[in-house]
Design a protein around this motif. Sequence first.
Motif, PDB file in Angstrom:
ATOM      1  N   SER A 107       0.867  -1.093  -0.017  1.00 59.05           N
ATOM      2  CA  SER A 107      -0.046  -0.045  -0.172  1.00 59.05           C
ATOM      3  C   SER A 107       0.774   1.334   0.070  1.00 59.05           C
ATOM      4  O   SER A 107       0.583   2.176  -0.702  1.00 59.05           O
ATOM      5  N   GLY A 119      -9.962   3.272   1.327  1.00 60.56           N
ATOM      6  CA  GLY A 119      -9.703   1.961   1.570  1.00 60.56           C
ATOM      7  C   GLY A 119     -10.955   1.330   2.968  1.00 60.56           C
ATOM      8  O   GLY A 119     -11.558   0.472   2.456  1.00 60.56           O
ATOM      9  N   PRO A 120     -11.300   2.249   3.522  1.00 61.42           N
ATOM     10  CA  PRO A 120     -12.103   1.760   4.779  1.00 61.42           C
ATOM     11  C   PRO A 120     -13.625   1.521   4.140  1.00 61.42           C
ATOM     12  O   PRO A 120     -14.207   0.699   4.782  1.00 61.42           O
ATOM     13  N   ILE A 169     -13.957   0.248   1.334  1.00 57.94           N
ATOM     14  CA  ILE A 169     -13.807  -1.060   0.507  1.00 57.94           C
ATOM     15  C   ILE A 169     -14.151  -2.309   1.724  1.00 57.94           C
ATOM     16  O   ILE A 169     -14.729  -3.146   1.357  1.00 57.94           O
ATOM     17  N   VAL A 170     -13.431  -2.060   2.876  1.00 55.52           N
ATOM     18  CA  VAL A 170     -13.785  -3.028   4.202  1.00 55.52           C
ATOM     19  C   VAL A 170     -15.268  -2.991   4.255  1.00 55.52           C
ATOM     20  O   VAL A 170     -15.802  -4.233   4.732  1.00 55.52           O
ATOM     21  N   SER A 211     -17.417  -6.416   4.621  1.00 60.97           N
ATOM     22  CA  SER A 211     -17.439  -6.926   5.657  1.00 60.97           C
ATOM     23  C   SER A 211     -18.595  -7.835   5.945  1.00 60.97           C
ATOM     24  O   SER A 211     -18.471  -8.840   6.451  1.00 60.97           O
ATOM     25  N   TYR A 229      -4.743  -1.311   1.312  1.00 59.84           N
ATOM     26  CA  TYR A 229      -5.088  -0.770   2.514  1.00 59.84           C
ATOM     27  C   TYR A 229      -6.053  -1.503   3.126  1.00 59.84           C
ATOM     28  O   TYR A 229      -5.908  -1.866   4.439  1.00 59.84           O
ATOM     29  N   SER A 230      -7.318  -1.768   2.387  1.00 63.53           N
ATOM     30  CA  SER A 230      -8.525  -2.349   2.863  1.00 63.53           C
ATOM     31  C   SER A 230      -7.847  -3.904   3.290  1.00 63.53           C
ATOM     32  O   SER A 230      -8.250  -4.281   4.156  1.00 63.53           O
ATOM     33  N   ILE A 287      -8.276  -5.642   6.934  1.00 64.51           N
ATOM     34  CA  ILE A 287      -9.021  -7.046   7.018  1.00 64.51           C
ATOM     35  C   ILE A 287      -7.919  -8.070   7.730  1.00 64.51           C
ATOM     36  O   ILE A 287      -8.709  -8.549   8.516  1.00 64.51           O
TER      37      ILE A 287
END
Length: 303
Positions: free
Chosen positions: A77, A100-101, A103-104, A108, A158-159, A163
């Motif tokens: 990243s 990125g967050p 995408i998480v 989820s 980043y995601s 994870i």
Amino acid sequence: MKKSYLKYLSSLLLFGSNGIVASYILLNSHEIVFLRTFIGSIFLLCLFLLSKQKLQAFVNKKDAIYLIASGISTGISWLFLYQAYTEIGVSLATLACYCGPIIVILLSPLIFNERLNIYKISGFIIVFTGMIFVNGSELSQTGISFGLVCGILSAVTYSLMVIFAKKVKTINGLEYSFIQLISSFLIVAIFLGLKQGFYIPKLTENIFPVLFLGVINTGIGCYLYFSSIKELPAGTVAICGYLEPLSALFFSAIFLNERLSFIQIIGAIFIIGGAIISELSKYLKEKKFESEIEDSTQLSSNE
């Protein structure tokens, strides 16, 4: 708790200045990431040895594998992010990475069996709209640039880092940050070696900013970050975490004279605001849980 908040907020401000410090280093982006992870790893290794802690991470092999995978994702990243700094500037690269967050959150339900609620769906729509505002003019003129692709790939990796990190249950603190940063360094060193040959980049003209980035921003920053988040509520950590991209935008405007257009500023507000909204459900749930515990404790004491 106040001490943990101070440590956490300090780490975010340090991380927000990464792109500024890197701009003063006369090396290519891959060499900068190599030196950052190398110096940061040595610094954390010294801290770990001075603390006289025993290495316990590999007792739970599953957690160790997840942590190493998280570190590898971090290194990749950073390679994409620092290349994006060079191509499209600190402001736009940071905003791209902080998708990125989201995408998480979208993944989820598949990975963590978490339900998508109105907050998460609304957050995704707002962030996506923000990305169009921020990059719309560039896309209409030049299409998808290499720098934007690097920014998006930085967000994806980043995601992955988040994870894998969320799956680590038994490792924390200094040991956690040390192993993660060592893993980042090794993957960056392998990449740089295959691409440019195995060597140590010259530090003659870059010694001060390189040491600052490696020791202060990376070594101390990672230590402050990982030693504080375990003491703070998860929802607070997630929401306050957006101080990093905000500070990056602020620093780049002051020190690098980078200016976002009016529509890009609106897009930046959308990206950061949408991400905060998507985290809001966790924060409200956490507060409700704390309130229920306080009520039950008060009730039992009255009885």
